[in-house]
Design a protein around this motif. Structure first.
Motif, PDB file in Angstrom:
ATOM      1  N   SER A  39       0.815  -1.216   0.000  1.00 16.80           N
ATOM      2  CA  SER A  39       0.000   0.000   0.000  1.00 16.80           C
ATOM      3  C   SER A  39       0.850   1.269   0.000  1.00 16.80           C
ATOM      4  CB  SER A  39      -0.925   0.028   1.224  1.00 16.80           C
ATOM      5  OG  SER A  39      -1.855  -1.023   1.185  1.00 16.80           O
ATOM      6  N   ILE A 135      -6.382  -6.791   5.506  1.00 19.07           N
ATOM      7  CA  ILE A 135      -7.547  -7.421   4.870  1.00 19.07           C
ATOM      8  C   ILE A 135      -8.598  -7.842   5.895  1.00 19.07           C
ATOM      9  CG2 ILE A 135      -6.672  -9.784   4.874  1.00 19.07           C
ATOM     10  CD1 ILE A 135      -7.766  -9.998   1.974  1.00 19.07           C
ATOM     11  N   ASN A 136      -8.189  -7.981   7.171  1.00 22.17           N
ATOM     12  CA  ASN A 136      -9.143  -8.297   8.238  1.00 22.17           C
ATOM     13  C   ASN A 136      -9.473  -7.074   9.088  1.00 22.17           C
ATOM     14  OD1 ASN A 136      -6.777  -7.981   9.633  1.00 22.17           O
ATOM     15  ND2 ASN A 136      -6.909  -9.908  10.769  1.00 22.17           N
ATOM     16  N   SER A 160      -5.167 -14.459   8.834  1.00 28.12           N
ATOM     17  CA  SER A 160      -5.209 -13.508   7.729  1.00 28.12           C
ATOM     18  C   SER A 160      -3.860 -12.822   7.551  1.00 28.12           C
ATOM     19  CB  SER A 160      -6.305 -12.468   7.978  1.00 28.12           C
ATOM     20  OG  SER A 160      -6.268 -11.452   7.006  1.00 28.12           O
ATOM     21  N   SER A 161      -3.270 -12.376   8.641  1.00 31.92           N
ATOM     22  CA  SER A 161      -1.976 -11.703   8.570  1.00 31.92           C
ATOM     23  C   SER A 161      -0.887 -12.639   8.058  1.00 31.92           C
ATOM     24  CB  SER A 161      -1.585 -11.150   9.944  1.00 31.92           C
ATOM     25  OG  SER A 161      -2.437 -10.080  10.302  1.00 31.92           O
ATOM     26  N   HIS A 164      -0.330 -12.740   4.396  1.00 29.58           N
ATOM     27  CA  HIS A 164       0.276 -11.596   3.729  1.00 29.58           C
ATOM     28  C   HIS A 164       1.495 -12.071   2.938  1.00 29.58           C
ATOM     29  CE1 HIS A 164       2.431  -7.807   3.182  1.00 29.58           C
ATOM     30  NE2 HIS A 164       1.325  -7.167   3.542  1.00 29.58           N
ATOM     31  N   GLY A 197      -5.294  -1.899  -2.972  1.00 32.39           N
ATOM     32  CA  GLY A 197      -5.230  -3.354  -3.050  1.00 32.39           C
ATOM     33  C   GLY A 197      -6.544  -3.941  -3.511  1.00 32.39           C
ATOM     34  N   ASP A 199      -7.915  -6.688  -3.133  1.00 31.24           N
ATOM     35  CA  ASP A 199      -8.593  -7.586  -2.194  1.00 31.24           C
ATOM     36  C   ASP A 199      -9.148  -6.854  -0.974  1.00 31.24           C
ATOM     37  OD1 ASP A 199      -6.117  -6.907  -1.279  1.00 31.24           O
ATOM     38  OD2 ASP A 199      -5.569  -8.915  -0.580  1.00 31.24           O
ATOM     39  N   LYS A 200      -9.150  -5.521  -1.025  1.00 30.23           N
ATOM     40  CA  LYS A 200      -9.547  -4.743   0.159  1.00 30.23           C
ATOM     41  C   LYS A 200     -10.948  -4.126   0.073  1.00 30.23           C
ATOM     42  CE  LYS A 200      -5.348  -5.017   2.064  1.00 30.23           C
ATOM     43  NZ  LYS A 200      -4.443  -3.872   2.130  1.00 30.23           N
ATOM     44  N   LYS A 202     -14.049  -5.249   0.303  1.00 24.72           N
ATOM     45  CA  LYS A 202     -15.026  -5.664   1.317  1.00 24.72           C
ATOM     46  C   LYS A 202     -14.708  -5.027   2.666  1.00 24.72           C
ATOM     47  CE  LYS A 202     -17.207  -9.763   3.347  1.00 24.72           C
ATOM     48  NZ  LYS A 202     -16.922  -9.456   4.771  1.00 24.72           N
ATOM     49  N   ILE A 203     -13.454  -5.129   3.099  1.00 22.22           N
ATOM     50  CA  ILE A 203     -13.104  -4.582   4.404  1.00 22.22           C
ATOM     51  C   ILE A 203     -13.118  -3.056   4.380  1.00 22.22           C
ATOM     52  CG2 ILE A 203     -10.581  -4.524   4.091  1.00 22.22           C
ATOM     53  CD1 ILE A 203     -12.533  -5.642   7.250  1.00 22.22           C
ATOM     54  N   ASP A 235      -8.575  -0.102  -7.296  1.00 24.09           N
ATOM     55  CA  ASP A 235      -8.615  -1.319  -6.480  1.00 24.09           C
ATOM     56  C   ASP A 235      -9.876  -1.436  -5.636  1.00 24.09           C
ATOM     57  OD1 ASP A 235      -6.058  -1.920  -7.388  1.00 24.09           O
ATOM     58  OD2 ASP A 235      -5.069  -1.040  -5.647  1.00 24.09           O
TER      59      ASP A 235
END
Length: 239
Positions: A39, A135-136, A160-161, A164, A197, A199-200, A202-203, A235
């Protein structure tokens, strides 16, 4: 919270670098807390490019490493230390006396947290804290849970971490995290969080809902009076 969206990562990184640069113009000896990871890459690259023509602006800068993967060597290719040395410390010519850094593999983990905490108290408060969104929903290694730690602490890394890219590529695998706490972050004079990112989304949507919960540690930034959130629309798809 001030929220700005950008159509691509180049525009976002330019804005973020400008904010950091402005902080240093106002206070050259600022203590800036720096995150590692994808990021922040373009922001740091943009900042170091600007330092070529303005090296004097960075002469008094103090840097605090936000967190570190524990149980791996400092010079491991996937440590936060290696990342920051490459992206900031070496390009900006930051001396060791102006760099506060967790040891990734300390003999006494608790003592290491106390050492960093004392240095932050001595040089702080943090003038600008640069964050990415996990992401969490974590920030630094302040992981989701029933409670959050206010100060520097040893973190149990979430599944989740550990997914990474920095952790996945590390051998041996990190066995814990070392991080500043939520209190340290919220006591910063200014906070900058970068939402990037693919994949981010949703969060990020959950974060932007403004619902504050320990299950999404980043949500506590809504309680801070001077936080800027920059969103990369390439993203992050909120709508």
């Amino acid at each position: 919270m001030k929220i700005e969206s950008f159509t691509n990562s180049n525009l976002l990184s330019k804005k973020a670098a400008n904010l950091i640069f402005s902080t240093l113009i106002k206070k050259p000896d600022s203590l800036i807390c720096t995150a590692s990871g994808n990021s922040t890459v373009k922001t740091y690259q943009t900042l170091t490019e600007r330092s070529i023509d303005n090296p004097e602006i960075f002469g008094k800068l103090n840097i605090l490493k936000l967190d570190e993967w524990g149980g791996i060597e400092m010079d491991h290719p996937n440590s936060c230390e290696t990342f920051l040395q490459k992206m900031l410390i070496e390009p900006l010519k930051i001396s060791s006396s102006k760099y506060i850094s967790f040891n990734s593999n300390p003999i006494d983990k608790k003592e290491e947290c106390e050492r960093i905490s004392n240095l932050v108290k001595k040089k702080g408060p943090i003038d600008l804290c640069i964050l990415g969104l996990g992401i969490n929903g974590h920030i630094a290694f302040n992981e989701p849970g029933n409670y959050l730690n206010p100060g520097c602490h040893i973190a149990t890394l979430s599944k989740s971490s550990l997914k990474h890219s920095m952790a996945v590529k590390a051998h041996p695998k990190p066995s814990f995290g070392l991080t500043i706490g939520m209190g340290d972050i919220l006591q910063s004079k200014q906070i900058l969080i970068l939402l990037t990112g693919p994949d981010k989304s949703k969060i990020a949507k959950e974060f932007l809902s403004q619902k504050i919960t320990t299950q999404l540690p980043a949500s506590f930034l809504w309680l801070h009076a001077n936080t800027t959130c920059l969103i990369n629309e390439e993203d992050i798809h909120i709508k």
